[in-house]
Design a protein around this motif. Structure first.
Motif, mmCIF file in Angstrom:
data_model
loop_
_atom_site.group_PDB
_atom_site.id
_atom_site.type_symbol
_atom_site.label_atom_id
_atom_site.label_comp_id
_atom_site.label_asym_id
_atom_site.label_seq_id
_atom_site.Cartn_x
_atom_site.Cartn_y
_atom_site.Cartn_z
ATOM 1 N N LYS A 81 0.691 -1.278 -0.195
ATOM 2 C CA LYS A 81 -0.079 0.145 -0.078
ATOM 3 C C LYS A 81 0.722 0.803 -0.398
ATOM 4 O O LYS A 81 2.592 0.987 0.483
ATOM 5 N N TRP A 82 0.691 2.316 -0.664
ATOM 6 C CA TRP A 82 1.347 3.517 -1.248
ATOM 7 C C TRP A 82 0.478 4.251 -1.221
ATOM 8 O O TRP A 82 -0.424 4.866 -1.531
ATOM 9 N N LEU A 83 0.830 5.738 -0.423
ATOM 10 C CA LEU A 83 -0.142 7.062 -0.576
ATOM 11 C C LEU A 83 1.073 8.031 -0.875
ATOM 12 O O LEU A 83 2.440 8.183 -0.577
ATOM 13 N N GLY A 84 0.443 8.915 -2.313
ATOM 14 C CA GLY A 84 1.579 10.225 -2.290
ATOM 15 C C GLY A 84 0.695 10.959 -2.101
ATOM 16 O O GLY A 84 -0.497 11.256 -2.360
ATOM 17 N N VAL A 85 2.140 12.555 -1.411
ATOM 18 C CA VAL A 85 1.905 13.003 -1.030
ATOM 19 C C VAL A 85 2.019 14.010 -2.017
ATOM 20 O O VAL A 85 3.313 14.674 -2.371
ATOM 21 N N ASP A 86 1.256 15.146 -3.007
ATOM 22 C CA ASP A 86 2.138 15.911 -3.350
ATOM 23 C C ASP A 86 2.560 15.393 -4.531
ATOM 24 O O ASP A 86 2.046 14.634 -5.604
ATOM 25 N N ILE A 87 3.923 16.260 -5.429
ATOM 26 C CA ILE A 87 4.646 15.777 -6.255
ATOM 27 C C ILE A 87 4.758 13.564 -6.092
ATOM 28 O O ILE A 87 4.716 13.021 -6.976
ATOM 29 N N GLY A 88 4.904 13.581 -5.119
ATOM 30 C CA GLY A 88 5.286 12.031 -4.621
ATOM 31 C C GLY A 88 4.244 11.137 -5.175
ATOM 32 O O GLY A 88 4.477 9.891 -5.219
ATOM 33 N N ALA A 89 2.966 11.594 -5.028
ATOM 34 C CA ALA A 89 1.880 10.490 -6.662
ATOM 35 C C ALA A 89 2.360 10.704 -7.764
ATOM 36 O O ALA A 89 2.125 9.465 -7.858
ATOM 37 N N THR A 90 3.066 11.779 -8.532
ATOM 38 C CA THR A 90 3.541 11.518 -9.849
ATOM 39 C C THR A 90 4.592 10.692 -9.365
ATOM 40 O O THR A 90 4.885 10.481 -10.402
ATOM 41 N N ARG A 91 5.670 10.824 -8.637
ATOM 42 C CA ARG A 91 6.574 9.484 -8.753
ATOM 43 C C ARG A 91 6.401 8.603 -8.960
ATOM 44 O O ARG A 91 6.125 7.433 -9.112
ATOM 45 N N LEU A 92 5.072 8.344 -8.200
ATOM 46 C CA LEU A 92 4.501 6.324 -8.285
ATOM 47 C C LEU A 92 4.317 6.464 -9.085
ATOM 48 O O LEU A 92 4.728 5.005 -9.535
ATOM 49 N N LEU A 93 4.316 7.192 -9.893
ATOM 50 C CA LEU A 93 2.882 6.775 -11.370
ATOM 51 C C LEU A 93 3.359 6.672 -12.262
ATOM 52 O O LEU A 93 3.498 5.728 -13.193
ATOM 53 N N LYS A 94 5.277 7.016 -11.818
ATOM 54 C CA LYS A 94 6.267 6.680 -12.820
ATOM 55 C C LYS A 94 6.835 5.707 -12.975
ATOM 56 O O LYS A 94 7.252 5.014 -13.434
ATOM 57 N N GLU A 95 6.270 4.976 -11.708
ATOM 58 C CA GLU A 95 7.548 3.941 -11.108
ATOM 59 C C GLU A 95 5.952 2.348 -11.600
ATOM 60 O O GLU A 95 6.415 1.965 -11.224
ATOM 61 N N GLY A 96 5.377 2.739 -11.705
ATOM 62 C CA GLY A 96 4.374 1.880 -12.270
ATOM 63 C C GLY A 96 3.723 1.372 -10.819
ATOM 64 O O GLY A 96 3.023 0.202 -10.765
ATOM 65 N N ILE A 97 2.860 3.075 -9.687
ATOM 66 C CA ILE A 97 2.806 2.065 -8.625
ATOM 67 C C ILE A 97 1.699 3.325 -8.692
ATOM 68 O O ILE A 97 1.770 4.670 -8.397
ATOM 69 N N VAL A 98 0.369 2.525 -8.537
ATOM 70 C CA VAL A 98 -1.160 3.566 -8.235
ATOM 71 C C VAL A 98 -1.115 3.480 -7.403
ATOM 72 O O VAL A 98 -2.026 2.901 -6.367
ATOM 73 N N PRO A 99 -1.001 5.067 -5.769
ATOM 74 C CA PRO A 99 -1.507 4.898 -4.516
ATOM 75 C C PRO A 99 -2.978 4.854 -4.188
ATOM 76 O O PRO A 99 -3.721 4.941 -5.001
ATOM 77 N N VAL A 100 -3.135 4.378 -3.450
ATOM 78 C CA VAL A 100 -4.479 4.292 -2.940
ATOM 79 C C VAL A 100 -5.020 5.662 -2.651
ATOM 80 O O VAL A 100 -6.224 5.940 -2.373
ATOM 81 N N ALA A 101 -4.070 6.765 -2.104
ATOM 82 C CA ALA A 101 -4.496 7.948 -2.125
ATOM 83 C C ALA A 101 -3.888 9.083 -2.826
ATOM 84 O O ALA A 101 -1.978 8.471 -2.178
ATOM 85 N N ALA A 102 -4.527 10.321 -2.768
ATOM 86 C CA ALA A 102 -2.646 10.929 -3.730
ATOM 87 C C ALA A 102 -3.816 12.411 -2.695
ATOM 88 O O ALA A 102 -4.916 12.408 -2.577
ATOM 89 N N ILE A 103 -2.733 12.577 -1.474
ATOM 90 C CA ILE A 103 -3.105 13.850 -0.587
ATOM 91 C C ILE A 103 -1.732 15.218 -1.075
ATOM 92 O O ILE A 103 -0.748 15.209 -1.434
ATOM 93 N N GLY A 104 -2.952 16.599 -0.110
ATOM 94 C CA GLY A 104 -1.502 17.753 0.064
ATOM 95 C C GLY A 104 -1.908 18.520 -0.327
ATOM 96 O O GLY A 104 -3.551 18.507 -1.804
ATOM 97 N N ASP A 105 -1.854 20.099 -0.884
ATOM 98 C CA ASP A 105 -1.964 21.001 -1.890
ATOM 99 C C ASP A 105 -1.357 20.808 -2.716
ATOM 100 O O ASP A 105 -1.833 21.635 -3.888
ATOM 101 N N PHE A 106 -0.892 20.098 -3.660
ATOM 102 C CA PHE A 106 -0.479 19.975 -4.829
ATOM 103 C C PHE A 106 0.084 21.488 -5.078
ATOM 104 O O PHE A 106 0.229 21.357 -6.536
ATOM 105 N N ASP A 107 0.497 21.794 -5.060
ATOM 106 C CA ASP A 107 1.322 23.273 -5.191
ATOM 107 C C ASP A 107 3.561 23.138 -5.924
ATOM 108 O O ASP A 107 3.170 23.450 -6.565
ATOM 109 N N SER A 108 3.410 21.397 -6.142
ATOM 110 C CA SER A 108 4.764 20.870 -6.377
ATOM 111 C C SER A 108 4.252 19.951 -7.607
ATOM 112 O O SER A 108 5.204 19.886 -8.481
#
Length: 218
Positions: A26-53
């Motif tokens: 299980k993964w959670l992606g925080v802001d740009i962390g969600a994009t980083r996970l998608l680049k690795e082929g990992i779809v997090p269960v949730a994306a969280i944050g203000d996404f200013d990055s």
């Protein structure tokens, strides 16, 4: 059960081999962390944050591929990393929370993350929270007696009292210590494992133990 959190620190410090080995966890992606996970082929269960990055194109992809998006305003009571940890606890009550991308970069953000487990809201989970980057693995301990296992490549040990500490004893590390007290934060750095398993204890306070290594640069 373990939950992994990817946040937005310097990408060059993220150990991608560890991330890829945990692809099916299980993964959670925080802001740009969600994009980083998608680049690795990992779809997090949730994306969280203000996404200013996260730029518009990246955020469009995040919204398309991730079912749960928690969008917060830039001005808020929690940092993005705090929001990630808070959601991990509320959603899964995991045995371990491993956080990637939370170290390096801006010193204020680094220190905010390092001290996060001390906050009252997360204190009950203090011993379950771990930070990982290419050079360091940070774990937190409450008073007691402990055994540390050596990890391949991570030869150094640091014992960091984050609060006043009583009775810190390093039993069988390369540089032992006996019944040491301090009223201020302090780091016993550059100690080393002595064999595969070493032991330490303390009577009161909170200690972070950092396993670390030097990076080979070309």
């Amino acid at each position: 059960m373990r939950v992994n959190i990817m946040v937005g620190g310097p990408k060059e410090l993220i150990p991608l081999e560890v991330v890829r080995a945990r692809k099916n966890e299980k993964w959670l992606g925080v802001d740009i962390g969600a994009t980083r996970l998608l680049k690795e082929g990992i779809v997090p269960v949730a994306a969280i944050g203000d996404f200013d990055s996260t730029n518009d194109q990246q955020f469009k992809r995040v919204k398309k591929l991730i079912n749960s998006i928690q969008l917060f305003p830039p001005v808020k009571d929690y940092t993005d990393t705090q929001l990630g940890v808070k959601n991990a606890i509320e959603l899964y009550h995991p045995d371990k929370i491993s956080i990637f991308g939370a170290t390096g970069g801006r010193l204020d953000q680094y220190l905010s993350n390092l001290f996060l487990p001390l906050e009252e809201e997360f204190r009950d989970y203090l011993e379950n929270i771990q930070f990982i980057d290419k050079q360091n693995i940070v774990d937190y301990y409450l008073p007691g007696k402990y055994e540390l296992s050596a990890q391949l490549g991570f030869k150094y040990l640091a014992f960091v009292n984050l609060t006043p500490v009583v009775g810190l004893t390093l039993v069988d590390e390369k540089y032992p210590l006996n019944n040491w007290n301090s009223t201020i934060p302090f780091c016993w750095s550059s100690n080393e494992f002595n064999g595969e398993r070493n032991h330490f204890s303390f009577k009161s306070g909170v200690i972070a133990v950092i396993k670390s290594r030097d990076l080979v640069t070309n």
